[in-house]
Each structure stands twice: as structure tokens, then as C-alpha cells.
Design a protein around this motif. Structure first.
Motif, PDB file in Angstrom:
ATOM      1  N   ARG A 193      13.275 -57.388   7.293  1.00 19.81           N
ATOM      2  CA  ARG A 193      13.179 -56.030   6.745  1.00 19.81           C
ATOM      3  C   ARG A 193      14.450 -55.730   5.947  1.00 19.81           C
ATOM      4  NH1 ARG A 193      13.745 -50.413   9.801  1.00 19.81           N
ATOM      5  NH2 ARG A 193      13.340 -49.082   7.996  1.00 19.81           N
ATOM      6  N   GLU A 194      14.274 -55.175   4.768  1.00 20.14           N
ATOM      7  CA  GLU A 194      15.413 -54.841   3.925  1.00 20.14           C
ATOM      8  C   GLU A 194      15.455 -53.332   3.678  1.00 20.14           C
ATOM      9  OE1 GLU A 194      15.745 -59.109   1.608  1.00 20.14           O
ATOM     10  OE2 GLU A 194      14.141 -57.760   1.091  1.00 20.14           O
ATOM     11  N   MET A 210       6.728 -56.803   1.019  1.00 17.37           N
ATOM     12  CA  MET A 210       6.806 -55.718   2.022  1.00 17.37           C
ATOM     13  C   MET A 210       6.154 -56.145   3.347  1.00 17.37           C
ATOM     14  SD  MET A 210       8.406 -53.105   0.650  1.00 17.37           S
ATOM     15  CE  MET A 210       7.883 -51.532   1.302  1.00 17.37           C
ATOM     16  N   THR A 211       6.177 -57.428   3.615  1.00 24.45           N
ATOM     17  CA  THR A 211       5.540 -57.966   4.821  1.00 24.45           C
ATOM     18  C   THR A 211       6.191 -57.424   6.098  1.00 24.45           C
ATOM     19  OG1 THR A 211       5.364 -59.940   3.477  1.00 24.45           O
ATOM     20  CG2 THR A 211       4.667 -60.138   5.756  1.00 24.45           C
ATOM     21  N   GLU A 212       7.519 -57.306   6.077  1.00 27.06           N
ATOM     22  CA  GLU A 212       8.253 -56.859   7.266  1.00 27.06           C
ATOM     23  C   GLU A 212       8.623 -55.376   7.171  1.00 27.06           C
ATOM     24  OE1 GLU A 212       8.649 -58.928   9.840  1.00 27.06           O
ATOM     25  OE2 GLU A 212       7.556 -60.424   8.683  1.00 27.06           O
ATOM     26  N   ALA A 213       8.030 -54.669   6.215  1.00 25.75           N
ATOM     27  CA  ALA A 213       8.391 -53.257   6.010  1.00 25.75           C
ATOM     28  C   ALA A 213       7.880 -52.387   7.151  1.00 25.75           C
ATOM     29  CB  ALA A 213       7.791 -52.777   4.687  1.00 25.75           C
ATOM     30  N   SER A 214       8.617 -51.326   7.432  1.00 26.55           N
ATOM     31  CA  SER A 214       8.154 -50.340   8.428  1.00 26.55           C
ATOM     32  C   SER A 214       7.196 -49.359   7.755  1.00 26.55           C
ATOM     33  CB  SER A 214       9.355 -49.568   8.987  1.00 26.55           C
ATOM     34  OG  SER A 214       9.851 -48.702   7.986  1.00 26.55           O
ATOM     35  N   ASP A 215       6.516 -48.542   8.587  1.00 28.35           N
ATOM     36  CA  ASP A 215       5.644 -47.503   8.035  1.00 28.35           C
ATOM     37  C   ASP A 215       6.440 -46.572   7.121  1.00 28.35           C
ATOM     38  OD1 ASP A 215       3.710 -48.651   9.548  1.00 28.35           O
ATOM     39  OD2 ASP A 215       3.414 -46.944  10.905  1.00 28.35           O
ATOM     40  N   GLY A 216       7.661 -46.248   7.561  1.00 29.46           N
ATOM     41  CA  GLY A 216       8.497 -45.335   6.763  1.00 29.46           C
ATOM     42  C   GLY A 216       8.846 -45.945   5.409  1.00 29.46           C
ATOM     43  N   ILE A 228       3.124 -51.711  -4.749  1.00 32.92           N
ATOM     44  CA  ILE A 228       3.438 -52.877  -3.912  1.00 32.92           C
ATOM     45  C   ILE A 228       2.463 -53.999  -4.269  1.00 32.92           C
ATOM     46  CG2 ILE A 228       3.518 -53.764  -1.544  1.00 32.92           C
ATOM     47  CD1 ILE A 228       3.876 -50.750  -0.669  1.00 32.92           C
ATOM     48  N   VAL A 229       2.988 -55.190  -4.549  1.00 31.09           N
ATOM     49  CA  VAL A 229       2.132 -56.361  -4.756  1.00 31.09           C
ATOM     50  C   VAL A 229       2.160 -57.184  -3.473  1.00 31.09           C
ATOM     51  CG1 VAL A 229       1.713 -58.447  -6.091  1.00 31.09           C
ATOM     52  CG2 VAL A 229       2.576 -56.398  -7.234  1.00 31.09           C
ATOM     53  N   ALA A 230       1.014 -57.333  -2.835  1.00 32.79           N
ATOM     54  CA  ALA A 230       0.919 -58.090  -1.580  1.00 32.79           C
ATOM     55  C   ALA A 230       0.366 -59.481  -1.870  1.00 32.79           C
ATOM     56  CB  ALA A 230       0.009 -57.353  -0.600  1.00 32.79           C
ATOM     57  N   CYS A 231       0.856 -60.463  -1.103  1.00 37.88           N
ATOM     58  CA  CYS A 231       0.449 -61.865  -1.297  1.00 37.88           C
ATOM     59  C   CYS A 231      -0.008 -62.404   0.059  1.00 37.88           C
ATOM     60  CB  CYS A 231       1.619 -62.679  -1.834  1.00 37.88           C
ATOM     61  SG  CYS A 231       2.361 -62.005  -3.336  1.00 37.88           S
ATOM     62  N   VAL A 232      -1.224 -62.092   0.431  1.00 39.47           N
ATOM     63  CA  VAL A 232      -1.692 -62.329   1.798  1.00 39.47           C
ATOM     64  C   VAL A 232      -1.751 -63.819   2.149  1.00 39.47           C
ATOM     65  CG1 VAL A 232      -3.662 -62.036   3.338  1.00 39.47           C
ATOM     66  CG2 VAL A 232      -3.014 -60.191   1.816  1.00 39.47           C
ATOM     67  N   ARG A 233      -2.319 -64.628   1.258  1.00 40.16           N
ATOM     68  CA  ARG A 233      -2.462 -66.054   1.593  1.00 40.16           C
ATOM     69  C   ARG A 233      -1.109 -66.735   1.692  1.00 40.16           C
ATOM     70  NH1 ARG A 233      -5.909 -69.097  -2.453  1.00 40.16           N
ATOM     71  NH2 ARG A 233      -4.812 -67.717  -3.881  1.00 40.16           N
ATOM     72  N   ARG A 240       2.922 -64.782   8.645  1.00 33.42           N
ATOM     73  CA  ARG A 240       3.205 -63.355   8.427  1.00 33.42           C
ATOM     74  C   ARG A 240       1.978 -62.628   7.880  1.00 33.42           C
ATOM     75  NH1 ARG A 240       9.254 -63.353   7.914  1.00 33.42           N
ATOM     76  NH2 ARG A 240       9.684 -65.507   8.453  1.00 33.42           N
ATOM     77  N   VAL A 241       1.887 -61.347   8.202  1.00 31.97           N
ATOM     78  CA  VAL A 241       0.742 -60.542   7.751  1.00 31.97           C
ATOM     79  C   VAL A 241       1.268 -59.226   7.185  1.00 31.97           C
ATOM     80  CG1 VAL A 241      -1.453 -59.502   8.401  1.00 31.97           C
ATOM     81  CG2 VAL A 241      -0.624 -61.512   9.648  1.00 31.97           C
ATOM     82  N   PRO A 242       1.035 -58.937   5.929  1.00 30.91           N
ATOM     83  CA  PRO A 242       1.512 -57.653   5.390  1.00 30.91           C
ATOM     84  C   PRO A 242       0.680 -56.493   5.942  1.00 30.91           C
ATOM     85  CG  PRO A 242       0.252 -58.858   3.722  1.00 30.91           C
ATOM     86  CD  PRO A 242       0.339 -59.752   4.922  1.00 30.91           C
ATOM     87  N   PRO A 243       1.324 -55.333   6.161  1.00 33.70           N
ATOM     88  CA  PRO A 243       0.605 -54.168   6.740  1.00 33.70           C
ATOM     89  C   PRO A 243      -0.247 -53.467   5.680  1.00 33.70           C
ATOM     90  CG  PRO A 243       2.939 -53.640   6.410  1.00 33.70           C
ATOM     91  CD  PRO A 243       2.773 -55.068   5.973  1.00 33.70           C
TER      92      PRO A 243
END
Ligand SMILES: [Zn+2]
Length: 342
Positions: A193-194, A210-216, A228-233, A240-243
Motif C-alpha cells: 500500500r502506498e 491499486m491492488t493493495e489500496a484501502s477503501d479510503g 483506476i486501471v485494474a489488471c486482474v489477470r 493478488r486480487v484488486p478490490p
């Protein structure tokens, strides 16, 4: 006049009808029976945008079980050594192949985080006119001449994660890119998380992972209107699983990317399938995957608020075999896809 018929992604959602194309532009989008013989039938959507790629590393074979940090952390992760040590012609060949496969998969544009400074950007520009290039500087220090050189070829700057570079460097590069009114994007909270406040103070065009991002953290991105660009695969390969469900709940704009060529094929249908499955597991709505697939990347690149096909659009489309259920059709690699237009 060319006609496409089937389930059309219009500004009001999917509707049975047809699209007419004339002189490289969409001349008509209508519901009802197609007035001419269609050249293609199925689910008709805007050309797909792949929001995050690294096109050059497709030739790298990764040792099984290698941790993410050892693989991608600059400056000496395996990927970076590979890119430094591999002849330019080999890398250009990989990028050319990547661009070709992307087009075959209905991808109209891919947003590439191109390593190797100005020269790296020139290599990709020379083999593809469908890449949006965000160049990564080579110098560990802020060098305005280097940034100007990259921006003479590229569309903007793409940086590694904030943990990999000093804050003063980040601020100087971000100021430079803002002055030039170009795109700035960076990897955020992929491995750890950064600090999202530091990231958002740079006013990025979008963030990746943003895989390790908090809800906030996600809420702050939504409030700042930073997509946010998510890269699930790609994330899944490292456990890891992005929220994703939280991203949609907070109202963030979400796009999808296939990340490194060495990890995942440039296939947005496969990505959308994985995306929909994660959303289901997290209690979200799998149909949000279609929003990320069809609208997310276009919002980032073109600042469009209305995405569906309409008369006057550039003829930049994809037609996917099927036509009964867009979620099934657009998330199945078994369906044929064809790019239409440019
Ligand atoms: Zn990346």
C-alpha cells in the motif's frame, strides 16, 4: 455504405439494430431491421482500449515462482535487465507482434508504459501507430532535457510505483508534465500500500493497479476523479486480487489493462472475463466489467462522458460473434472478434 447489424452498444445501452459506416465515419445508428446486407453481425461495440500494457517484454520467459518484486522492480528486476540486454530489433519484433495480436483481438488502442526513455518510445512508435505511449525516464535524477526528449515522441510519462522513486523526483516530473499538458500515470499500491495523498498531489491522469489500496484510498481517487486501471489477470499471477467491487461502489472510474506482455496476452475478452468473476466473488455486479471494458479506457484517453456508438463517431469498432447476451459474448475468448474501420 457498409452495414453492421446486431446488438449495438449505443449511448442508451445495448439495443437491437444496425450501424451504417460511410467515408470512415459512423453515419447512422438505429434500432430495427438493417436496410442493407450487413458485412458483419454480432455485438457491435467501440474499438477496445487496453488501458495498461508493457508491449516489449513478451520474449522474456519467467522462472516459475519468481516474486513480483524480483521481476519488475526497477532498476535491476529481471524484466529491466532483459530490456537492457536484448537487441533493439528483437524488442521491436516483440512490440510489432504485440500490436498485431492486439488488433486481431479487437483492440483499437493500447496505452503502453514504455521503458527505455526516448529511444524506447521511438522503438514502439516505429512499429505501431495504435499505441498511446507513456515513456519512462532512464535517468534516476530529474532531467528536464530527458523529459522533453521523451515528450517529443510519446504522449506522456508513465512512472513506476511511488515507492521506487524519491518524492522530489516525482514532483519535478509531474510539474514538468503538467506544464506541457501531457498525460502522467503511475503504478500505485501494486505490491504494498502506498500513500494515496502523495499520489493524488501529483494530479495524475490515472493510476494503475491499486491492488493493495484501502477503501479510503479508493474513495479519494473517486473524489479526485482520478480513474483506476485494474489488471486482474496480471495481479492473479502473484496471488493478488484488486478490490474491484469497492472501486465501483465508491463511484470511481475503472478501466482494464492486460499489463506485461510476458505475463498476459493482449486479450480484453479474457481480461473482462476475469474481471467479471472477481466482481461476482466480491459481491459486486459482474456487468460492471462491461463498463470498464467499453467505457473506462475511452474516458481516460478521450475524456468522453458518453461512450456508446452514435452518428459522427470515427468508424473505430469491433464486432463480436454472438448477440444475445453481451456479458457472455464479450467475456468469452471462444467468440470471434473483428475490428472494423481504422
Ligand atoms: Zn505496469
Amino acid at each position: 455504405m457498409e452495414y453492421l447489424s446486431g446488438l449495438v452498444y449505443t449511448r442508451g445501452g445495448f439495443a437491437e439494430g444496425y450501424v451504417a459506416i460511410e467515408d470512415g465515419r459512423v453515419s447512422e445508428v438505429s434500432e430495427g431491421a438493417c436496410p442493407g446486407r450487413p458485412s458483419a453481425e454480432g455485438v457491435i461495440v467501440p474499438g477496445l482500449v487496453n488501458g495498461h500494457t508493457h508491449a516489449a517484454d513478451g520474449g522474456l520467459r519467467i522462472p516459475p515462482g519468481m516474486p513480483l518484486e524480483d521481476l519488475v522492480a526497477p532498476p535491476d528486476g529481471l524484466k529491466h535487465r532483459y530490456l537492457r540486454e536484448t537487441p533493439a530489433e528483437v524488442l521491436k519484433g516483440s512490440m510489432r507482434e504485440y500490436a498485431r495480436t492486439s488488433a486481431e483481438n479487437g483492440i483499437s488502442v493500447f496505452v503502453d508504459f514504455r521503458e527505455g526513455g526516448e529511444e524506447g518510445c521511438r522503438m514502439l512508435r516505429s512499429v505501431s501507430d495504435r499505441a498511446v505511449i507513456l515513456g519512462r525516464p532512464v535517468s534516476p535524477e530529474y532531467d528536464p532535457c530527458e523529459i522533453d526528449g521523451i515528450l517529443s515522441v510519446a504522449d506522456g510519462i508513465g512512472l513506476p510505483s511511488v515507492s521506487d522513486v524519491p518524492p522530489a523526483y516525482l514532483e519535478a516530473v509531474a510539474d514538468h508534465v503538467r506544464r506541457e499538458r501531457r498525460m502522467l500515470a503511475l503504478h500505485v499500491s501494486e505490491r504494498v500500500r502506498e500513500d494515496i495523498d502523495t499520489v493524488l498531489s501529483l494530479d495524475p491522469s490515472f493510476v494503475v493497479h491499486m491492488t493493495e489500496a484501502s477503501d479510503g484510498d479508493i474513495l479519494k481517487c473517486a473524489e479526485a476523479e482520478v480513474p483506476i486501471v485494474a489488471c486482474v489477470r496480471s495481479n492473479a499471477l502473484f496471488g493478488r486480487v484488486p478490490p474491484l467491487a469497492r472501486m465501483f461502489e465508491t463511484g470511481a472510474d475503472v478501466a482494464m489493462g492486460t499489463d506485461n506482455a510476458m505475463l498476459c496476452s493482449p486479450d480484453m475478452r479474457a481480461e473482462a472475463g476475469a474481471f467479471a468473476r472477481v466482481l461476482s466473488c466480491q459481491g459486486g455486479d459482474p456487468r460492471d466489467a462491461l463498463d470498464a471494458l467499453l467505457a473506462g479506457g475511452r474516458k481516460i484517453l478521450y475524456r468522453q462522458t458518453e461512450i456508446g456508438l452514435a452518428a459522427g463517431n470515427e468508424a473505430d469498432l469491433a464486432v463480436v460473434e454472438g448477440g444475445k447476451d453481451p456479458l457472455t459474448d464479450l467475456t468469452s475468448c471462444a467468440r470471434r472478434i473483428r475490428r472494423i474501420g481504422i
